[in-house]
Scaffold this active site. Sequence first.
Site, short mmCIF file in Angstrom:
data_model
loop_
_atom_site.label_atom_id
_atom_site.label_comp_id
_atom_site.label_asym_id
_atom_site.label_seq_id
_atom_site.Cartn_x
_atom_site.Cartn_y
_atom_site.Cartn_z
N TYR A 1 39.64 -49.41 -9.82
CA TYR A 1 38.45 -48.92 -9.12
C TYR A 1 37.74 -50.06 -8.40
O TYR A 1 37.21 -50.97 -9.02
CB TYR A 1 37.48 -48.24 -10.10
CG TYR A 1 38.00 -46.98 -10.77
CD1 TYR A 1 39.12 -46.32 -10.28
CD2 TYR A 1 37.35 -46.43 -11.86
CE1 TYR A 1 39.60 -45.17 -10.88
CE2 TYR A 1 37.82 -45.27 -12.48
CZ TYR A 1 38.94 -44.65 -11.98
OH TYR A 1 39.41 -43.50 -12.58
N SER B 1 37.24 -35.60 -12.68
CA SER B 1 36.72 -34.79 -11.56
C SER B 1 36.30 -33.41 -12.06
O SER B 1 36.68 -32.37 -11.49
CB SER B 1 37.75 -34.68 -10.43
OG SER B 1 38.11 -35.96 -9.94
N GLY C 1 34.86 -30.90 -9.71
CA GLY C 1 35.68 -30.63 -8.53
C GLY C 1 35.34 -31.59 -7.41
O GLY C 1 35.24 -31.21 -6.25
N1 LIG Z 1 42.41 -40.70 -14.24
C1 LIG Z 1 42.36 -40.50 -12.95
O1 LIG Z 1 43.37 -40.55 -12.24
C2 LIG Z 1 41.03 -40.19 -12.32
C3 LIG Z 1 40.95 -39.67 -11.02
C4 LIG Z 1 39.68 -39.38 -10.50
C5 LIG Z 1 38.54 -39.62 -11.27
N2 LIG Z 1 38.65 -40.14 -12.52
C6 LIG Z 1 37.48 -40.40 -13.37
O2 LIG Z 1 36.70 -39.21 -13.46
C7 LIG Z 1 35.36 -39.49 -13.06
C8 LIG Z 1 34.72 -38.26 -12.44
O3 LIG Z 1 35.49 -37.77 -11.37
P1 LIG Z 1 35.00 -37.82 -9.87
O4 LIG Z 1 33.89 -38.82 -9.75
O5 LIG Z 1 36.21 -37.98 -9.04
O6 LIG Z 1 34.50 -36.35 -9.57
P2 LIG Z 1 33.35 -35.40 -10.12
O7 LIG Z 1 32.71 -35.97 -11.30
O8 LIG Z 1 33.97 -34.06 -10.20
O9 LIG Z 1 32.35 -35.38 -8.86
C9 LIG Z 1 31.73 -36.52 -8.37
C10 LIG Z 1 31.02 -36.13 -7.09
O10 LIG Z 1 30.03 -35.15 -7.39
C11 LIG Z 1 28.75 -35.56 -6.94
N3 LIG Z 1 27.80 -35.12 -7.98
C12 LIG Z 1 27.82 -35.49 -9.29
N4 LIG Z 1 26.85 -34.85 -9.97
C13 LIG Z 1 26.22 -34.07 -9.08
C14 LIG Z 1 25.15 -33.16 -9.19
N5 LIG Z 1 24.54 -32.92 -10.34
N6 LIG Z 1 24.73 -32.52 -8.06
C15 LIG Z 1 25.34 -32.75 -6.87
N7 LIG Z 1 26.37 -33.59 -6.72
C16 LIG Z 1 26.80 -34.25 -7.81
C17 LIG Z 1 28.84 -37.05 -6.78
O11 LIG Z 1 28.00 -37.47 -5.73
P3 LIG Z 1 26.88 -38.60 -5.94
O12 LIG Z 1 27.57 -39.84 -6.33
O13 LIG Z 1 26.24 -38.67 -4.60
O14 LIG Z 1 25.97 -38.05 -7.01
C18 LIG Z 1 30.30 -37.26 -6.41
O15 LIG Z 1 30.46 -37.11 -5.02
C19 LIG Z 1 35.52 -40.68 -12.11
O16 LIG Z 1 34.29 -41.37 -11.94
C20 LIG Z 1 36.57 -41.48 -12.82
O17 LIG Z 1 35.99 -42.23 -13.86
C21 LIG Z 1 39.89 -40.40 -13.05
#
Ligand SMILES: NC(=O)c1ccc[n+]([C@@H]2O[C@H](COP(=O)([O-])OP(=O)(O)OC[C@H]3O[C@@H](n4cnc5c(N)ncnc54)[C@H](OP(=O)(O)O)[C@@H]3O)[C@@H](O)[C@H]2O)c1
Length: 339
Positions: free
Chosen positions: A67, A213, A216
């Site tokens: 990351y 994620s 989503g």
């Molecule tokens: N193992 C893997 O291959 C892999 C792949 C992807 C992710 N991950 C892990 O999973 C974690 C979470 O996944 P992700 O960050 O991809 O996706 P997510 O948690 O599904 O969504 C993150 C997105 O949602 C927005 N968001 C979050 N809370 C919100 C709310 N209450 N209201 C409106 N918008 C909101 C964030 O924007 P803002 O930042 O503007 O709030 C960001 O754009 C990552 O940080 C990482 O640690 C792992």
Amino acid sequence: MRDASNVVRMIIRTRTLGRDGLTVSALGFGCMGLSQGYGAADEQESIAAVRRALDLGVTLLDTAMSYGAGHNEELLGRAIVGRRDEVVLATKFGIVRGADGTTRVNARPADVRGYLEASLKRLGVDHVDLYYQHRVDPHVPIEESVGAMAELVAEGKVRYLGLSEADSKQLERAAATHPIAALQSEWSLWWRELEDDVLPTARRLGIGLVPYSPLGRGFLTGAVDPNAFAANDFRRDDPRFRGENLDHNRAIVAEVRALADERGVTAAQLALAWLLAQGDDVVPIPGTRSGVRLAENAGAADVELSAAEVARLEAAAPRSAWAGDRRAFGAPVTKRGSA
Ligand SMILES: NC(=O)c1ccc[n+]([C@@H]2O[C@H](COP(=O)([O-])OP(=O)(O)OC[C@H]3O[C@@H](n4cnc5c(N)ncnc54)[C@H](OP(=O)(O)O)[C@@H]3O)[C@@H](O)[C@H]2O)c1
């Protein structure tokens, strides 16, 4: 629940990942977005968000060596200074990000120790609590990668092992080599492929589930505007956010929002509560760059859905209804099932 200013009262309940007692907050904090993926992040706000997570009792912090090519681990290291004991620190190895932004998978056993040592240095800690293989390396038998990880457990540098995006057979082979506490894979209301085969296998093997994620990639909050995506936002390449798929998916998320309104929670909280309702072995890790949204998301830990509410949500946003396939790094592009 909707008012994030009430957060002081929240003490998040805990869950256990795996059979060997890795206790974590029911919701973790995915830190990737503080360094890559969703546009620019402010360093001070990012550090404040991590500390806010700890203040709220969110103990599981998720990062990876890839990351921001190390930036995320360094940032986290700075954020947790003086608070290491409050944290269940999870990081990952095996996706190697070059200075030019290109990525490759490498989980050769000879390299695992060096990856961990570099992560420990960036994080400023002497051990990590949960060490994941970020992707299974197609050129290395999983027993060999996990065998190298197990040596780090024996040395006390790692407490528990995890895998990310492993399939059922890989889970079986890994778990036969060393106990696996957690599987981290994409899982949310709009991506449920893992339920077919991987989830039953993980449960049979006593492996906890860490949905990544879980919002989503923000879409399930109903607050995403793809026209506002930064040039380097990786959702630009995700077919679920484009063209007709986007219009189609927006109509479904409107249904999710309506149900959330009815329940008096936000759509983000409802999406997370749905995952929490899938079982006590599920610990989603939503990501955000904002302390306010972090508190909102943490509030989902208090939202318990009845079986009837889960059924209503799944009827309003059925698994097969969403349009578009995902593009996860290293993951096969698959067609979603109709279950
Ligand atoms: N193992 C893997 O291959 C892999 C792949 C992807 C992710 N991950 C892990 O999973 C974690 C979470 O996944 P992700 O960050 O991809 O996706 P997510 O948690 O599904 O969504 C993150 C997105 O949602 C927005 N968001 C979050 N809370 C919100 C709310 N209450 N209201 C409106 N918008 C909101 C964030 O924007 P803002 O930042 O503007 O709030 C960001 O754009 C990552 O940080 C990482 O640690 C792992």
